[in-house]
Design a protein around this motif. Structure first.
Motif, PDB file in Angstrom:
ATOM      1  N   PHE A 269       0.842  -1.185   0.000  1.00 38.16           N
ATOM      2  CA  PHE A 269       0.000   0.000   0.000  1.00 38.16           C
ATOM      3  C   PHE A 269       0.883   1.242   0.000  1.00 38.16           C
ATOM      4  O   PHE A 269       1.770   1.371   0.849  1.00 38.16           O
ATOM      5  CB  PHE A 269      -0.900   0.026   1.240  1.00 38.16           C
ATOM      6  CG  PHE A 269      -1.610  -1.282   1.517  1.00 38.16           C
ATOM      7  CD1 PHE A 269      -2.654  -1.697   0.722  1.00 38.16           C
ATOM      8  CD2 PHE A 269      -1.202  -2.100   2.562  1.00 38.16           C
ATOM      9  CE1 PHE A 269      -3.305  -2.901   0.969  1.00 38.16           C
ATOM     10  CE2 PHE A 269      -1.836  -3.298   2.820  1.00 38.16           C
ATOM     11  CZ  PHE A 269      -2.894  -3.711   2.016  1.00 38.16           C
ATOM     12  N   GLY A 270       0.644   2.164  -0.909  1.00 34.09           N
ATOM     13  CA  GLY A 270       1.448   3.380  -0.950  1.00 34.09           C
ATOM     14  C   GLY A 270       0.798   4.451  -1.802  1.00 34.09           C
ATOM     15  O   GLY A 270      -0.063   4.179  -2.640  1.00 34.09           O
ATOM     16  N   GLY A 271       1.219   5.704  -1.570  1.00 31.36           N
ATOM     17  CA  GLY A 271       0.722   6.803  -2.378  1.00 31.36           C
ATOM     18  C   GLY A 271      -0.652   7.305  -1.987  1.00 31.36           C
ATOM     19  O   GLY A 271      -1.288   8.022  -2.765  1.00 31.36           O
ATOM     20  N   PHE A 272      -1.129   6.956  -0.788  1.00 31.06           N
ATOM     21  CA  PHE A 272      -2.408   7.428  -0.262  1.00 31.06           C
ATOM     22  C   PHE A 272      -2.166   8.133   1.073  1.00 31.06           C
ATOM     23  O   PHE A 272      -1.092   8.025   1.661  1.00 31.06           O
ATOM     24  CB  PHE A 272      -3.377   6.269  -0.044  1.00 31.06           C
ATOM     25  CG  PHE A 272      -3.805   5.571  -1.306  1.00 31.06           C
ATOM     26  CD1 PHE A 272      -4.930   5.991  -2.003  1.00 31.06           C
ATOM     27  CD2 PHE A 272      -3.096   4.494  -1.797  1.00 31.06           C
ATOM     28  CE1 PHE A 272      -5.335   5.352  -3.164  1.00 31.06           C
ATOM     29  CE2 PHE A 272      -3.481   3.842  -2.958  1.00 31.06           C
ATOM     30  CZ  PHE A 272      -4.611   4.276  -3.645  1.00 31.06           C
ATOM     31  N   THR A 273      -3.188   8.832   1.564  1.00 30.85           N
ATOM     32  CA  THR A 273      -3.079   9.422   2.892  1.00 30.85           C
ATOM     33  C   THR A 273      -2.910   8.318   3.936  1.00 30.85           C
ATOM     34  O   THR A 273      -2.071   8.416   4.834  1.00 30.85           O
ATOM     35  CB  THR A 273      -4.335  10.256   3.219  1.00 30.85           C
ATOM     36  OG1 THR A 273      -4.670  11.078   2.097  1.00 30.85           O
ATOM     37  CG2 THR A 273      -4.101  11.126   4.439  1.00 30.85           C
ATOM     38  N   TYR A 274      -3.718   7.261   3.802  1.00 30.67           N
ATOM     39  CA  TYR A 274      -3.711   6.150   4.756  1.00 30.67           C
ATOM     40  C   TYR A 274      -3.564   4.818   4.005  1.00 30.67           C
ATOM     41  O   TYR A 274      -4.045   4.676   2.875  1.00 30.67           O
ATOM     42  CB  TYR A 274      -5.023   6.097   5.548  1.00 30.67           C
ATOM     43  CG  TYR A 274      -5.424   7.399   6.185  1.00 30.67           C
ATOM     44  CD1 TYR A 274      -4.898   7.805   7.415  1.00 30.67           C
ATOM     45  CD2 TYR A 274      -6.353   8.242   5.570  1.00 30.67           C
ATOM     46  CE1 TYR A 274      -5.278   9.007   7.999  1.00 30.67           C
ATOM     47  CE2 TYR A 274      -6.739   9.438   6.153  1.00 30.67           C
ATOM     48  CZ  TYR A 274      -6.193   9.823   7.355  1.00 30.67           C
ATOM     49  OH  TYR A 274      -6.562  11.013   7.941  1.00 30.67           O
ATOM     50  N   GLY A 275      -2.954   3.854   4.688  1.00 34.06           N
ATOM     51  CA  GLY A 275      -3.045   2.491   4.188  1.00 34.06           C
ATOM     52  C   GLY A 275      -4.470   2.002   4.312  1.00 34.06           C
ATOM     53  O   GLY A 275      -5.082   1.534   3.356  1.00 34.06           O
ATOM     54  N   THR A 276      -5.015   2.130   5.527  1.00 38.31           N
ATOM     55  CA  THR A 276      -6.437   1.870   5.749  1.00 38.31           C
ATOM     56  C   THR A 276      -6.897   2.767   6.890  1.00 38.31           C
ATOM     57  O   THR A 276      -6.129   3.052   7.821  1.00 38.31           O
ATOM     58  CB  THR A 276      -6.726   0.388   6.055  1.00 38.31           C
ATOM     59  OG1 THR A 276      -8.143   0.171   6.093  1.00 38.31           O
ATOM     60  CG2 THR A 276      -6.126  -0.045   7.392  1.00 38.31           C
ATOM     61  N   ASN A 277      -8.133   3.214   6.806  1.00 38.75           N
ATOM     62  CA  ASN A 277      -8.690   4.131   7.800  1.00 38.75           C
ATOM     63  C   ASN A 277     -10.182   3.872   7.880  1.00 38.75           C
ATOM     64  O   ASN A 277     -10.881   3.946   6.866  1.00 38.75           O
ATOM     65  CB  ASN A 277      -8.424   5.580   7.393  1.00 38.75           C
ATOM     66  CG  ASN A 277      -8.949   6.590   8.412  1.00 38.75           C
ATOM     67  OD1 ASN A 277      -9.988   6.389   9.035  1.00 38.75           O
ATOM     68  ND2 ASN A 277      -8.242   7.682   8.571  1.00 38.75           N
TER      69      ASN A 277
END
Length: 585
Positions: free
Chosen positions: A331-339
C-alpha cells in the motif's frame, strides 16, 4: 486401391439440412446457411472407413473446437513420464477441447485488451457479471485470469460474490485507473472519462476530433449529463465489492452480499486522488500479493487534507464486513493504508508493506460506528516512509499489532533521529501491541515514545526494551560494569522529568570477587523545578558486608528536567550492577 482420376468435380449447394448424406464420392457440397463445405466419403469397397457420413473440409467458418471430442491430459513434459487419468491405463479420461479450455477464463475472452490504451472497464465488469451474476449455479463460475498487461480503467470494477481474479504478479498484471486531461484536438470513444480543470466528464457517444466540451449531437451533449452537460464526477474507488447482481451500497442485502472473493497477483494503480478498494458488507475474502498504489508522494503527504485510503470499509449492523485478509500486499501513495470507523471484525493484514503514506493504519476515531473495528490483527508487516504514526487505535478495543517492523515512521520523513510523533498510538483499553520492532532507538524516543498507550489498560512490548501494562512500565534488566575508584560520580541512567515524574530501580550489585552482594530498590522522585528543587533519591537495600559496606554509593541529580542516577565506587571495589527500571507516571 489405385488413385482414380476424376474428369469432372461435381458440386452441390443448398441449406445444410438439404445436402445429401452422403454425397457421391468426391462430390463437393456447400451449405450456404452455415457456410460449411463437405465432400463425399467414398465407399467401403473403395477403402473409406465410413461411407455414410460426409467429411467436412475446414474453412474459416468451421468450429474446430467442437470437432475435438477426445482431449486427454498426457503430461508429456518429461522423458519417460506417463500419466494415468482413468481407473486403468486402457480407459483414459477424455473431454472435448472446448470443455478443457472453458475450465478457466481469460479476461480477453470478453474484450479486454491490456494494451494500456483501450478502456477495458466495461469488458472487465462484463466478464465478472457473466461469470458470477447471470446464474446462481456454481458450475458456471470460473476463475478470471488477467494476463500480463496494463488494463486501462476509468470506472469502478465491481466484484461480486465468489469471484476469483488473478494475474501474473503485481508488476505484470496492472489495473490502471488513468484519467487524461480533456482536449478538443483528439477523438474519444464512448464512455471515456476526462478531466477539465477540477471537473470530470464522461463521453456519452463517440466524440469526433474538434468537438468542444459543450458540443452536442442530435440535441444531446457529448460530455457529462446528456441533457445538461453537468460534469459526472470522479468515481470513488478503483475497485469495490458488490452484490450478486453487481449492486452496491443499500442495494447489498443478504443472502447476496459479497463473500468468498479471492484476488491475487495483480496491481491497482491510479493517477487520481481517490480511494483504492472499498470492502463493503463483505465476508470471507482474501487479497494476496496485491498492490494498491495512489499518486501521492512525500511532498503531498505532509497533511491529511487529501483524505484518501488504499483500503476503505463499509458495514451495516446486519452485514458486518468480517474475516477479510490482506496477505503480502503493498500500500502506498495514499493518505492512509487503511482508515475506518466502521464496524469490522476479524480483519488481518499480514506480511504487507505500508510505504509512502501520511499515516499507516487508523482504526476508530471520534465516533466509531457500532463499536468500530474489533479483532483487527496487524501482523508481521513493514512500515516505512510514513509521515506520522504507523498505527493508531482510537476509541476501539480488541485489536492487536504483532511482530511488525517500523523504519522511518513518525519522523516527518526526516529519519529516526528527528522523531516528531509516536509510532504506535493506542488510546483505548483492551488492545495489545507485542513484539513490534522500531528503527527509532531508546535515546531517540526520549520526547516521542515509540509506543504511546495514553494511560490505558492495554499491553505493549517496546523493542525488547520495555514492557508496558497500562500505566505500569517495566524496562528490561541490564548489566553494567562498575569500575573501582570512580570519581567524580558516573551516570548510570537518565530520564526526562517532563515525561516521567518518578521511577523505582530494582538493582543487585555483585563485586568482581563474587564475595560481596548488595540488592535493593532505589526510588527517585523528580523535583518541583527543572533544576531539581525537592528532588528525592531513596535507597532501600541490604548487603552481606554490614561491617565495612560494599564500597558502592548511589546518588541522583537533576538539571534542565533531566534526572540522572549515578554511582561512585571505593578504591579496589568494582563489579557488575544489574538493574531494571519501573514507573507508573
Amino acid at each position: 486401391m489405385a488413385i482414380v482420376q476424376i474428369s469432372r468435380i461435381t458440386q452441390r449447394k443448398g441449406l445444410e439440412e438439404d445436402l445429401p448424406q452422403p454425397l457421391a464420392p468426391a462430390e463437393l457440397g456447400w451449405a450456404v446457411d452455415t457456410r460449411q463445405l463437405y465432400i463425399g466419403p467414398g465407399t467401403i469397397a473403395e477403402g473409406s472407413p465410413d461411407e455414410r457420413n460426409n467429411v467436412e473440409i475446414l474453412t474459416e467458418y468451421s468450429d474446430i473446437l467442437a470437432t475435438q471430442t477426445a482431449y486427454t491430459y498426457t503430461g508429456q513434459t518429461a522423458t519417460g513420464y506417463s500419466v494415468q487419468t482413468g481407473p486403468s491405463a486402457g480407459s483414459p479420461v477424455s473431454q472435448s477441447l472446448q470443455s478443457r479450455l472453458d475450465s478457466y477464463c481469460v479476461v480477453s475472452d470478453f474484450g479486454a485488451t491490456g494494451n494500456g490504451v483501450t478502456d477495458d472497464t466495461a469488458a472487465i465488469n462484463r466478464a465478472l457479471y457473466q461469470l458470477y451474476c447471470v446464474q446462481p449455479n456454481p458450475q458456471i463460475r470460473r476463475s478470471l485470469f488477467f494476463p500480463a498487461g496494463s488494463y486501462l480503467i476509468t470506472n469502478t470494477i465491481l466484484v461480486p460474490p465468489y469471484a476469483m481474479l488473478y494475474g501474473e504478479g503485481p508488476e505484470s498484471s496492472i489495473l490502471n485507473f488513468f484519467v487524461t486531461a480533456w482536449t478538443s484536438t483528439v477523438a474519444y470513444a464512448a464512455g471515456v472519462l476526462v478531466k477539465s480543470g477540477s471537473l470530470y466528464y464522461r463521453s456519452n457517444f463517440a466524440v469526433p476530433a474538434g468537438t468542444l466540451l459543450t458540443g452536442q449531437v442530435g440535441g444531446k451533449y457529448y460530455w457529462g449529463d446528456e441533457s445538461t452537460n453537468a460534469p459526472n464526477g470522479l468515481p470513488s474507488y478503483i475497485m469495490q465489492t458488490a452484490s450478486s447482481t453487481q449492486q452496491t451500497g443499500i442495494n447489498i442485502v443478504s443472502p447476496d452480499e459479497p463473500q468468498n472473493i479471492l484476488i491475487s497477483n495483480m496491481n491497482m494503480v491510479t493517477n487520481q486522488i481517490m480511494d483504492g478498494v472499498l470492502v463493503e458488507r463483505a465476508h470471507d475474502c482474501s487479497f494476496t500479493n496485491v498492490g494498491i498504489q495512489g499518486p501521492l508522494i512525500k511532498t503531498t503527504l505532509v497533511s491529511a487534507t487529501d483524505n484518501v485510503a488504499a483500503v476503505r470499509w463499509a458495514s451495516t449492523s446486519a452485514l458486518v464486513s468480517n474475516h477479510v485478509t490482506f496477505e503480502n500486499c503493498n500500500f502506498g501513495g495514499f493518505t492512509y493504508g487503511t482508515n475506518t470507523q466502521q464496524q469490522i471484525e476479524g480483519i488481518t493484514f499480514s506480511n504487507c508493506r505500508f510505504d509512502t503514506l501520511y499515516q499507516g493504519v487508523y482504526l476508530g476515531g471520534a465516533t466509531p460506528v457500532n463499536g468500530g473495528p474489533t479483532g483487527v490483527r496487524i501482523i508481521t508487516n513493514t512500515f516505512d516512509n510514513i509521515y506520522v504514526q504507523g498505527i493508531v487505535i482510537d476509541g476501539v478495543s480488541l485489536n492487536t499489532t504483532t511482530n511488525n517492523v517500523f523504519y522511518d515512521v513518525g519522523n516527518h520523513f526526516n529519519g529516526a533521529a528527528l522523531a516528531a510523533s509516536s509510532i504506535i498510538d493506542i488510546d483505548t483499553d483492551n488492545n495489545v501491541c507485542l513484539g513490534d520492532m522500531f528503527e527509532r532507538t531508546t535515546a531517540q524516543a526520549t520526547t516521542y515514545a515509540r509506543i504511546n498507550l495514553n494511560y490505558t489498560a492495554s499491553i505493549a512490548m517496546d523493542n525488547g526494551y520495555r514492557l508496558q501494562q497500562g500505566t505500569y512500565k517495566r524496562e528490561s534488566g541490564v548489566r553494567t560494569l562498575l569500575l573501582p575508584g570512580t570519581s567524580p560520580a558516573v551516570t548510570l541512567y537518565t530520564f526526562d522529568a517532563v515525561v516521567t515524574r518518578a521511577v523505582q530501580i530494582n538493582y543487585t550489585f555483585i563485586s568482581n570477587s563474587g564475595n560481596f552482594v548488595r540488592t535493593g530498590t532505589y526510588t527517585i522522585v523528580s523535583g518541583t523545578t527543572s533544576s531539581g528543587t525537592g528532588l528525592i533519591g531513596s535507597d532501600q537495600s541490604v548487603d552481606n558486608d554490614s561491617n565495612s559496606g560494599i564500597g558502592l554509593t548511589l546518588s541522583v541529580t537533576e538539571s534542565s528536567d533531566i534526572v540522572s542516577w549515578k554511582y561512585v565506587t571505593a578504591g579496589g571495589v568494582g563489579g557488575y550492577l544489574y538493574y531494571s527500571v519501573t514507573s507508573l507516571a
